[in-house]
Enzyme design. Structure first.
Site, PDB file in Angstrom:
ATOM      1  N   PHE A 150       0.809  -1.228   0.000  1.00 13.78           N
ATOM      2  CA  PHE A 150       0.000   0.000   0.000  1.00 13.78           C
ATOM      3  C   PHE A 150       0.834   1.267   0.000  1.00 13.78           C
ATOM      4  O   PHE A 150       0.350   2.336  -0.353  1.00 13.78           O
ATOM      5  CB  PHE A 150      -0.932   0.013   1.236  1.00 13.78           C
ATOM      6  CG  PHE A 150      -0.235   0.447   2.494  1.00 13.78           C
ATOM      7  CD1 PHE A 150      -0.107   1.802   2.793  1.00 13.78           C
ATOM      8  CD2 PHE A 150       0.327  -0.474   3.375  1.00 13.78           C
ATOM      9  CE1 PHE A 150       0.553   2.224   3.935  1.00 13.78           C
ATOM     10  CE2 PHE A 150       0.993  -0.073   4.513  1.00 13.78           C
ATOM     11  CZ  PHE A 150       1.104   1.290   4.785  1.00 13.78           C
ATOM     12  N   LYS A 174      -1.119  -7.468  -9.245  1.00 18.00           N
ATOM     13  CA  LYS A 174      -2.096  -7.564  -8.150  1.00 18.00           C
ATOM     14  C   LYS A 174      -1.690  -6.474  -7.152  1.00 18.00           C
ATOM     15  O   LYS A 174      -0.850  -6.682  -6.300  1.00 18.00           O
ATOM     16  CB  LYS A 174      -2.034  -8.957  -7.508  1.00 18.00           C
ATOM     17  CG  LYS A 174      -3.303  -9.414  -6.828  1.00 18.00           C
ATOM     18  CD  LYS A 174      -3.828  -8.497  -5.748  1.00 18.00           C
ATOM     19  CE  LYS A 174      -3.028  -8.572  -4.465  1.00 18.00           C
ATOM     20  NZ  LYS A 174      -3.393  -7.492  -3.505  1.00 18.00           N
ATOM     21  N   GLU A 177      -4.845  -3.936  -2.010  1.00 19.92           N
ATOM     22  CA  GLU A 177      -6.298  -3.701  -1.963  1.00 19.92           C
ATOM     23  C   GLU A 177      -6.609  -2.426  -1.173  1.00 19.92           C
ATOM     24  O   GLU A 177      -7.759  -1.966  -1.173  1.00 19.92           O
ATOM     25  CB  GLU A 177      -7.023  -4.919  -1.350  1.00 19.92           C
ATOM     26  CG  GLU A 177      -6.673  -5.251   0.098  1.00 19.92           C
ATOM     27  CD  GLU A 177      -5.398  -6.088   0.253  1.00 19.92           C
ATOM     28  OE1 GLU A 177      -4.431  -5.878  -0.515  1.00 19.92           O
ATOM     29  OE2 GLU A 177      -5.366  -6.931   1.168  1.00 19.92           O
ATOM     30  N   SER A 227       5.334  -7.018   3.324  1.00 20.02           N
ATOM     31  CA  SER A 227       5.834  -7.309   4.671  1.00 20.02           C
ATOM     32  C   SER A 227       6.635  -8.621   4.703  1.00 20.02           C
ATOM     33  O   SER A 227       6.554  -9.436   3.778  1.00 20.02           O
ATOM     34  CB  SER A 227       4.648  -7.398   5.627  1.00 20.02           C
ATOM     35  OG  SER A 227       3.803  -8.448   5.202  1.00 20.02           O
ATOM     36  N   CYS A 282       9.549   1.734   3.598  1.00 24.55           N
ATOM     37  CA  CYS A 282      10.468   0.633   3.917  1.00 24.55           C
ATOM     38  C   CYS A 282      11.885   1.145   4.106  1.00 24.55           C
ATOM     39  O   CYS A 282      12.733   0.439   4.610  1.00 24.55           O
ATOM     40  CB  CYS A 282      10.440  -0.410   2.810  1.00 24.55           C
ATOM     41  SG  CYS A 282      11.109   0.237   1.282  1.00 24.55           S
ATOM     42  N   GLU A 381       9.279  -4.103  13.105  1.00 27.73           N
ATOM     43  CA  GLU A 381       9.098  -2.967  12.189  1.00 27.73           C
ATOM     44  C   GLU A 381       7.794  -2.282  12.596  1.00 27.73           C
ATOM     45  O   GLU A 381       6.712  -2.857  12.473  1.00 27.73           O
ATOM     46  CB  GLU A 381       8.994  -3.471  10.742  1.00 27.73           C
ATOM     47  CG  GLU A 381       8.859  -2.338   9.739  1.00 27.73           C
ATOM     48  CD  GLU A 381       8.600  -2.812   8.302  1.00 27.73           C
ATOM     49  OE1 GLU A 381       7.847  -3.787   8.112  1.00 27.73           O
ATOM     50  OE2 GLU A 381       9.168  -2.204   7.378  1.00 27.73           O
TER      51      GLU A 381
HETATM   52  P1  NAD Z   1       1.565  -6.671   2.999  1.00 26.11           P
HETATM   53  O1  NAD Z   1       2.603  -7.730   3.053  1.00 26.11           O
HETATM   54  O2  NAD Z   1       0.463  -6.705   3.980  1.00 26.11           O
HETATM   55  O3  NAD Z   1       0.860  -6.660   1.546  1.00 26.11           O
HETATM   56  C1  NAD Z   1       1.628  -6.701   0.374  1.00 26.11           C
HETATM   57  C2  NAD Z   1       0.832  -7.411  -0.713  1.00 26.11           C
HETATM   58  O4  NAD Z   1       0.643  -8.776  -0.328  1.00 26.11           O
HETATM   59  C3  NAD Z   1      -0.548  -6.821  -0.951  1.00 26.11           C
HETATM   60  O5  NAD Z   1      -0.793  -6.804  -2.332  1.00 26.11           O
HETATM   61  C4  NAD Z   1      -1.472  -7.779  -0.215  1.00 26.11           C
HETATM   62  O6  NAD Z   1      -2.748  -7.885  -0.815  1.00 26.11           O
HETATM   63  C5  NAD Z   1      -0.746  -9.098  -0.321  1.00 26.11           C
HETATM   64  N1  NAD Z   1      -1.009  -9.982   0.841  1.00 26.11           N
HETATM   65  C6  NAD Z   1      -1.313  -9.598   2.111  1.00 26.11           C
HETATM   66  N2  NAD Z   1      -1.448 -10.686   2.905  1.00 26.11           N
HETATM   67  C7  NAD Z   1      -1.216 -11.757   2.130  1.00 26.11           C
HETATM   68  C8  NAD Z   1      -1.196 -13.161   2.383  1.00 26.11           C
HETATM   69  N3  NAD Z   1      -1.437 -13.660   3.589  1.00 26.11           N
HETATM   70  N4  NAD Z   1      -0.909 -13.992   1.356  1.00 26.11           N
HETATM   71  C9  NAD Z   1      -0.649 -13.511   0.119  1.00 26.11           C
HETATM   72  N5  NAD Z   1      -0.656 -12.180  -0.174  1.00 26.11           N
HETATM   73  C10 NAD Z   1      -0.933 -11.318   0.815  1.00 26.11           C
HETATM   74  O7  NAD Z   1       2.346  -5.264   3.043  1.00 26.11           O
HETATM   75  P2  NAD Z   1       1.754  -3.804   3.166  1.00 26.11           P
HETATM   76  O8  NAD Z   1       1.247  -3.604   4.550  1.00 26.11           O
HETATM   77  O9  NAD Z   1       0.891  -3.502   2.025  1.00 26.11           O
HETATM   78  O10 NAD Z   1       3.103  -2.934   2.972  1.00 26.11           O
HETATM   79  C11 NAD Z   1       3.968  -2.596   4.027  1.00 26.11           C
HETATM   80  C12 NAD Z   1       5.147  -3.530   4.098  1.00 26.11           C
HETATM   81  O11 NAD Z   1       5.849  -3.523   2.854  1.00 26.11           O
HETATM   82  C13 NAD Z   1       6.173  -3.107   5.130  1.00 26.11           C
HETATM   83  O12 NAD Z   1       6.628  -4.243   5.808  1.00 26.11           O
HETATM   84  C14 NAD Z   1       7.286  -2.486   4.302  1.00 26.11           C
HETATM   85  O13 NAD Z   1       8.560  -2.514   4.900  1.00 26.11           O
HETATM   86  C15 NAD Z   1       7.240  -3.341   3.093  1.00 26.11           C
HETATM   87  N6  NAD Z   1       7.860  -2.672   1.963  1.00 26.11           N
HETATM   88  C16 NAD Z   1       9.083  -3.106   1.568  1.00 26.11           C
HETATM   89  C17 NAD Z   1       9.727  -2.468   0.539  1.00 26.11           C
HETATM   90  C18 NAD Z   1      11.081  -2.915   0.083  1.00 26.11           C
HETATM   91  O14 NAD Z   1      11.495  -2.487  -0.984  1.00 26.11           O
HETATM   92  N7  NAD Z   1      11.790  -3.745   0.818  1.00 26.11           N
HETATM   93  C19 NAD Z   1       9.114  -1.387  -0.107  1.00 26.11           C
HETATM   94  C20 NAD Z   1       7.848  -0.982   0.321  1.00 26.11           C
HETATM   95  C21 NAD Z   1       7.220  -1.645   1.365  1.00 26.11           C
END
Ligand code: NAD
Length: 496
Positions: A150, A174, A177, A227, A282, A381
């Site tokens: 997000f 994808k 959401e 994450s 991040c 985090e």
């Molecule tokens: P998230 O992991 O909750 O969601 C990321 C994606 O995975 C979304 O599209 C979501 O729909 C999907 N998803 C969520 N739960 C899932 C599951 N159980 N199984 C399969 N898919 C699933 O992350 P977020 O809250 O949207 O973003 C924040 C996180 O992203 C933080 O931890 C941040 O550090 C990380 N991030 C990392 C970088 C990097 O380059 N390392 C960059 C941006 C964000």
């Protein structure tokens, strides 16, 4: 409220037949912006099938033609820069300037994708054996999938599909959401730029739609950003299904402050990197490690942080926006409460309100000191506007502390000493290092090179590594006979 957000399948923006929808809310006002569908299995499969069918034509489109599509796309993204940023701000909450930055850092990747031909050059060695030449090509993989978080709804999709598509692949995205309107807008502009039908598809949803991508036999490679637990799941499941996977995950980024640094500049930079975007980056600085006398600057940081206020995106005075959701805010507040038992809280933003926005997910700047490395707030985090301070006596102690942390996304050192900077950049076990730069996100002619627990995979996002990730190398060894005279069968593997 506008109608439900469409999927983008086979070149059409199409309403989903799904029974499951999620309200997309403005996180400052709780206004319902749209409803996002969770694509049905049939819709996801249709998107993948369309991308697979399109691949067979798209891979033969010459790279200069693909580049011209990206040039047109880049021009449109620039033209609509502010419109995209406005949509982004509404659904994500970022202030307008920060949203424009989010879009801009994506446009920079499209700029790289606009010049794909030189990046696709293979290697050549003439006369590898007598009369034999060898050379290699980089060829596309097929259908690639992208799963995005997000916190950068423009930049991170743009890290992925422009590079994948300019390399000759087709792509199924994808998006998160939580803020899916921005990616749809990116797709609309891609169509307007002349993208052929089927080259890009968008399926909305969550876990189930991700799992379809991870297990579908026609998906060749997966790019994920999100994450740690989801990143691990994506990497394990994707590779278990024999796909190429790059998974960028969570972080805990440290800034080391040397006592010889410029005090005011350091303080300004720590504050911006810790609380900007409500800490939902991040590459945010979440731990400041003060070496020696620099610990005296913590008071300045407290004073500076107390002057930053969150607020709605339209207000130019808003330092940053709300936390993305109620659940995410509750998680941040819970960690602040834990922190109060584990460390000294110098500034507590957990009771933050913003005039006229009583329902926004606000968290004010929060500062802890006397933090230990075994505390929950250090090990987790937080993803909120929360800075932890740790004091050490020497640069070596700071280095040992940073290197013991399981994450390795980004770090920075603020100093005026070349030797301290050199030692830090050489010895630190983190993939992106800033020297007097607080958030060292590389420009797209480099790659985004997180390490350790912040990345699962081998080849990183954008730059030359993305070209390697989205292509397969084909090596050709070639000979032309000058005559038809037999030299007898060669029963060895030696080239002759
Ligand atoms: P998230 O992991 O909750 O969601 C990321 C994606 O995975 C979304 O599209 C979501 O729909 C999907 N998803 C969520 N739960 C899932 C599951 N159980 N199984 C399969 N898919 C699933 O992350 P977020 O809250 O949207 O973003 C924040 C996180 O992203 C933080 O931890 C941040 O550090 C990380 N991030 C990392 C970088 C990097 O380059 N390392 C960059 C941006 C964000």
């Amino acid at each position: 409220m506008s109608e439900n957000l469409p999927l983008f399948i086979d070149g059409e923006f199409t309403q989903s037949k799904s029974d499951t929808h999620l309200e997309v809310l403005n996180p400052a006002s709780q206004e319902i912006l749209t409803k996002v569908p969770f694509a049905t299995e049939e819709e996801s499969n249709r998107a993948i099938a369309s991308a697979e069918k399109t691949f067979h034509d798209w891979k033969d489109v010459p790279p200069p033609e693909r580049s011209r599509l990206m040039i047109a796309y880049q021009n449109l993204l620039k033209k609509h820069h502010e419109d995209i940023a406005e949509t982004l701000s509404k659904e994500n909450g970022k202030n307008f300037e920060d949203s424009k930055g989010d879009v801009w850092r994506g446009i920079e990747v499209v700029e790289q994708a606009s010049n794909i031909a030189p990046l696709l050059m293979g290697e050549t060695v003439g006369n590898v054996a007598r009369g034999i030449d060898a050379y290699s090509y980089l060829q596309p993989l097929g259908v690639c999938g992208g799963i995005t978080p997000f916190n950068f709804p423009a930049m991170i999709p743009l890290w992925m599909f422009p590079m994948a598509i300019s390399c000759g692949n087709t792509f199924v995205l994808k998006p998160s959401e939580q803020d899916p309107m921005t990616p749809n807008l990116l797709a609309e502009l891609f169509v307007e730029a002349g993208a052929p039908k089927g080259v890009l598809q968008i399926i909305h949803g969550g876990k189930d739609q991700v799992n379809t991508l991870l297990t579908h036999p026609d998906i060749q490679a997966i790019s994920f950003v999100g994450s740690v637990p989801v990143g691990q799941h994506v990497y394990k499941t994707g590779t278990d299904h024999l796909k190429r996977v790059q998974a960028f995950a969570g972080a805990k980024n440290h800034m080391v402050v040397m006592p010889d640094a410029h005090r005011d500049r350091t303080v300004d930079n720590i504050i911006g990197a810790a609380v900007g975007a409500a800490g939902q980056r991040c590459m945010a600085i979440s731990v400041a490690v003060f070496v020696g006398e620099s610990k005296e600057w913590i008071d300045d940081i407290k004073e500076g942080m107390s002057k930053v206020s969150p607020g709605p995106w339209e207000n130019p005075e808003s330092g940053y926006g709300p936390i993305i959701s109620k659940q995410a805010k509750e998680r941040v507040i819970g960690l602040i409460e834990t922190g109060k038992k584990e460390a000294t809280c110098l500034l507590d933003g957990s009771d933050c309100t913003v005039k006229d926005y009583p329902d926004g997910h606000w968290v004010g700047p929060t500062l802890f000191t006397d933090v230990t490395t075994d505390s929950t707030i250090y090990k987790t985090e937080i993803f909120g506007p929360v800075l932890l301070c740790i004091c050490v006596d020497t640069l070596q102690e700071a280095l040992d502390l940073v290197n013991a942390n399981p994450y390795g996304n980004g770090t920075s050192i603020f100093t005026n000493s070349g030797s301290a900077a050199r030692k830090y950049r050489h010895e630190v076990e983190v993939g992106q290092v800033g020297i007097n730069i607080p958030i060292p996100v590389p420009l797209p002619f480099f790659s985004f090179t997180g390490w350790k627990g912040s990345f699962y995979g081998d080849l990183h996002a954008y730059g030359k590594q993305a070209v390697r990730f989205y292509t397969e190398t084909k090596t050709v060894t070639e000979r032309w006979f000058e005559d038809g005279k037999s030299e007898g069968a060669n029963l060895t593997i030696k080239l002759k």
